[in-house]
Design a protein around this motif. Structure first.
Motif, mmCIF file in Angstrom:
data_model
loop_
_atom_site.group_PDB
_atom_site.id
_atom_site.type_symbol
_atom_site.label_atom_id
_atom_site.label_comp_id
_atom_site.label_asym_id
_atom_site.label_seq_id
_atom_site.Cartn_x
_atom_site.Cartn_y
_atom_site.Cartn_z
ATOM 1 N N PRO A 1 52.473 151.302 21.280
ATOM 2 C CA PRO A 1 51.584 149.971 20.636
ATOM 3 C C PRO A 1 52.669 148.803 20.500
ATOM 4 O O PRO A 1 53.879 149.028 20.548
ATOM 5 C CB PRO A 1 51.451 150.625 19.153
ATOM 6 C CG PRO A 1 52.518 151.653 18.894
ATOM 7 C CD PRO A 1 52.739 152.215 20.204
ATOM 8 N N GLN A 2 52.229 147.439 20.699
ATOM 9 C CA GLN A 2 53.003 146.382 20.850
ATOM 10 C C GLN A 2 53.212 145.896 19.413
ATOM 11 O O GLN A 2 52.401 145.359 18.628
ATOM 12 C CB GLN A 2 52.089 145.321 21.708
ATOM 13 C CG GLN A 2 51.890 145.767 22.875
ATOM 14 C CD GLN A 2 53.070 146.142 23.952
ATOM 15 O OE1 GLN A 2 54.059 145.348 23.621
ATOM 16 N NE2 GLN A 2 52.943 146.968 24.645
ATOM 17 N N ILE A 3 54.679 146.109 19.066
ATOM 18 C CA ILE A 3 54.821 145.631 17.723
ATOM 19 C C ILE A 3 55.757 144.378 17.763
ATOM 20 O O ILE A 3 56.578 144.367 18.702
ATOM 21 C CB ILE A 3 55.707 146.826 17.126
ATOM 22 C CG1 ILE A 3 54.973 148.082 16.799
ATOM 23 C CG2 ILE A 3 56.302 146.146 15.591
ATOM 24 C CD1 ILE A 3 55.633 149.108 16.447
#
Length: 77
Positions: free
Chosen positions: A67-69
């Motif tokens: 996931p892109q955090i």
């Protein structure tokens, strides 16, 4: 005392000379071993087939993208 006597009278334990290993149980053991080996080879074949299909793009990859955090930079005062 009576309990022990009743157990000895009703317990039909075979004589050790009468008990022996039989060929039937040995054959069943060998058949079960052969079945486990055959299932192992079949499972390995299916794993190889699934790997080939995944590499060919037929199956989706099991790896999910991370996931892109959003990462905050250093604080500036």
């Amino acid at each position: 005392m009576i309990d022990t006597l009743l157990i000895h009278l009703t317990d039909a334990t075979p004589n050790p000379k009468d008990v022996k290993a039989g060929w039937t149980a040995f054959v069943i053991f060998l058949l079960m071993f052969a079945a486990v080996v055959a299932l192992g080879f079949s499972m390995a074949k299916q794993f190889r087939k699934a790997k080939r299909n995944r590499e060919a793009g037929v199956l989706p990859s099991t790896a999910r993208p991370a996931p892109q955090i959003p990462v905050a930079g250093p604080k500036q005062d």
